[in-house]
Design an enzyme around this catalytic site. Sequence first.
Site, PDB file in Angstrom:
ATOM      1  N   ASP A  12      -1.257  -2.132   4.154  1.00  0.00           N
ATOM      2  CA  ASP A  12      -1.510  -1.803   5.566  1.00  0.00           C
ATOM      3  C   ASP A  12      -1.571  -0.302   5.821  1.00  0.00           C
ATOM      4  O   ASP A  12      -1.202   0.171   6.894  1.00  0.00           O
ATOM      5  CB  ASP A  12      -0.445  -2.437   6.495  1.00  0.00           C
ATOM      6  CG  ASP A  12      -0.292  -3.916   6.241  1.00  0.00           C
ATOM      7  OD1 ASP A  12      -1.323  -4.587   6.100  1.00  0.00           O
ATOM      8  OD2 ASP A  12       0.853  -4.396   6.176  1.00  0.00           O
ATOM      9  N   HIS A  40      -7.411  -6.556   6.353  1.00  0.00           N
ATOM     10  CA  HIS A  40      -7.805  -5.203   6.714  1.00  0.00           C
ATOM     11  C   HIS A  40      -8.362  -5.280   8.127  1.00  0.00           C
ATOM     12  O   HIS A  40      -9.201  -6.123   8.411  1.00  0.00           O
ATOM     13  CB  HIS A  40      -8.920  -4.690   5.810  1.00  0.00           C
ATOM     14  CG  HIS A  40      -8.575  -4.735   4.359  1.00  0.00           C
ATOM     15  ND1 HIS A  40      -7.679  -3.880   3.786  1.00  0.00           N
ATOM     16  CD2 HIS A  40      -8.995  -5.533   3.363  1.00  0.00           C
ATOM     17  CE1 HIS A  40      -7.573  -4.141   2.497  1.00  0.00           C
ATOM     18  NE2 HIS A  40      -8.361  -5.158   2.209  1.00  0.00           N
TER      19      HIS A  40
HETATM   20  P1  GDP Z   1      -5.253  -2.069   5.146  1.00  0.00           P
HETATM   21  O1  GDP Z   1      -4.760  -3.412   4.718  1.00  0.00           O
HETATM   22  O2  GDP Z   1      -4.759  -0.964   4.270  1.00  0.00           O
HETATM   23  O3  GDP Z   1      -6.727  -2.027   5.333  1.00  0.00           O
HETATM   24  O4  GDP Z   1      -4.595  -1.767   6.549  1.00  0.00           O
HETATM   25  P2  GDP Z   1      -4.577  -2.677   7.878  1.00  0.00           P
HETATM   26  O5  GDP Z   1      -5.936  -2.807   8.400  1.00  0.00           O
HETATM   27  O6  GDP Z   1      -3.784  -3.897   7.637  1.00  0.00           O
HETATM   28  O7  GDP Z   1      -3.659  -1.795   8.813  1.00  0.00           O
HETATM   29  C1  GDP Z   1      -4.015  -0.567   9.275  1.00  0.00           C
HETATM   30  C2  GDP Z   1      -4.019  -0.595  10.801  1.00  0.00           C
HETATM   31  O8  GDP Z   1      -4.096   0.716  11.287  1.00  0.00           O
HETATM   32  C3  GDP Z   1      -5.217  -1.300  11.381  1.00  0.00           C
HETATM   33  O9  GDP Z   1      -4.841  -1.903  12.584  1.00  0.00           O
HETATM   34  C4  GDP Z   1      -6.210  -0.163  11.627  1.00  0.00           C
HETATM   35  O10 GDP Z   1      -7.123  -0.430  12.671  1.00  0.00           O
HETATM   36  C5  GDP Z   1      -5.291   0.928  12.017  1.00  0.00           C
HETATM   37  N1  GDP Z   1      -5.686   2.280  11.667  1.00  0.00           N
HETATM   38  C6  GDP Z   1      -6.289   2.732  10.520  1.00  0.00           C
HETATM   39  N2  GDP Z   1      -6.377   4.082  10.566  1.00  0.00           N
HETATM   40  C7  GDP Z   1      -5.818   4.469  11.725  1.00  0.00           C
HETATM   41  C8  GDP Z   1      -5.572   5.743  12.334  1.00  0.00           C
HETATM   42  O11 GDP Z   1      -5.849   6.797  11.784  1.00  0.00           O
HETATM   43  N3  GDP Z   1      -4.954   5.738  13.557  1.00  0.00           N
HETATM   44  C9  GDP Z   1      -4.577   4.584  14.181  1.00  0.00           C
HETATM   45  N4  GDP Z   1      -3.984   4.673  15.377  1.00  0.00           N
HETATM   46  N5  GDP Z   1      -4.771   3.374  13.636  1.00  0.00           N
HETATM   47  C10 GDP Z   1      -5.385   3.329  12.426  1.00  0.00           C
END
Ligand code: GDP
Length: 424
Positions: A12, A40
């Site tokens: 995440d 994701h």
């Molecule tokens: P992954 O499994 O590594 O792809 O991560 P996830 O999608 O599960 O979790 C990352 C969360 O953070 C998601 O809700 C994204 O939309 C959000 N996100 C990613 N980058 C940023 C950022 O720079 N700022 C904010 N506020 N949210 C972000």
Amino acid sequence: MVKAVVGANWGDEGKGKITDMLAENADIIVRFQGGANAGHTIINDYGRFALHTLPSGVFYNHTTSVIGNGVALDIPKLFNEIQDVINGGVPKPKILISDRAQIVMPYHILFDEYEEERLGKASFGSTKSGIAPFYSDKYAKIGFQVQELFDDDILKKKVARICEKKNVLLEHLYHKPLLKEDELMNTLHDYRDMVKPYVADVSSFLDKALKENKTILLEGQLGTLKDPDHGIYPMVTSSSTLAAYGAIGAGIPPYEIKQVITVCKAYSSAVGAGAFVSEIFGDEADELRKRGGDKGEFGATTGRPRRVGWFDCVASKYGARLQGATEVAFTVLDVLGYLDEIPVCVGYEIDGEVTTDFPVTAKLEKAKPVLKTLPGWKSDIRGIKEYDKLPENCRNYIEFVEEQIGFPIKMVSNGPGRDEIIYR
Ligand code: GDP
């Protein structure tokens, strides 16, 4: 040219967003491990999507999305996801499924549920997607490879063996309904008809692509600390989350992976059980959880509240090192703008001694965080496009983390959107 996008932490970290962004200039995006157990979240011109099996590059017309042999392929979930993406207005994606990928069967999911139920309080906090039973069967050599779907003789023999074995456990350990051979055969036939148009010899497809100088992204799921070898065993996932495994799970030479973009979140979050040294609780945690990510820190697959904590330099340094980070993408930094002061975990105290080396699990369980507090920047940094325009305290936070982990932070993500990125 192959680039891997992988996580340094517990998952995440925002790999999906970084992959979606980099896919603009890529030809092929490959999922190489894991299954539909983690998600994701992608926010782009089409809307907000939660992907579980499809690679995060699926939103472009020019990309091919590949499900590599290392993936735990849940066929109904993949098809639902394809439909969701199409319903969201995205052009029909080009998808290839490796003929060597193995299939998550409905009984894998049931066994996952039954085992967590049996373990009760000692459970792993599994997402109950069948992942551990699936990989156990893969290595016990009773899994179904996609190519086997096209040979009924193989299927019949295997189904009989599986029923014999699994039904002992179902009857005597779990006291649950037994598997039936004809039902399993029907399921396998349905799966065969579903995947048929997409099945390919992925490693030779990628070999050809490499010879044509195409750009390939490997998208990792979860992060270093969930790796079965190098993570917080046994509270880990069942397939390797490391970039190195990308070579195996996609079927490419290891030396082709030229960039390992290791994604690190500006604070910590984790799902499932296991040691989490910099974890915070109570109101402080609720506040961070509520503000975290793009809609709060709640699992993309399960909706479960994620555990949260301060940035952990010890775990992240280790996480980036095991990934072989060539650079770090530092994400979700905007979320910390509300804090007057920001604690950072700079060491672990274990039996009275302070270390910055990430230990084995037995020692990790005893570790207490050594915190250093940095001043906050108390402002909203979303919308900023240049590094020099970030508030001084924000730059100091980034540079402090960079020095502690020892890998260059080349991208800073200051919002969930595709273009909310600052290059250094
Ligand atoms: P992954 O499994 O590594 O792809 O991560 P996830 O999608 O599960 O979790 C990352 C969360 O953070 C998601 O809700 C994204 O939309 C959000 N996100 C990613 N980058 C940023 C950022 O720079 N700022 C904010 N506020 N949210 C972000």
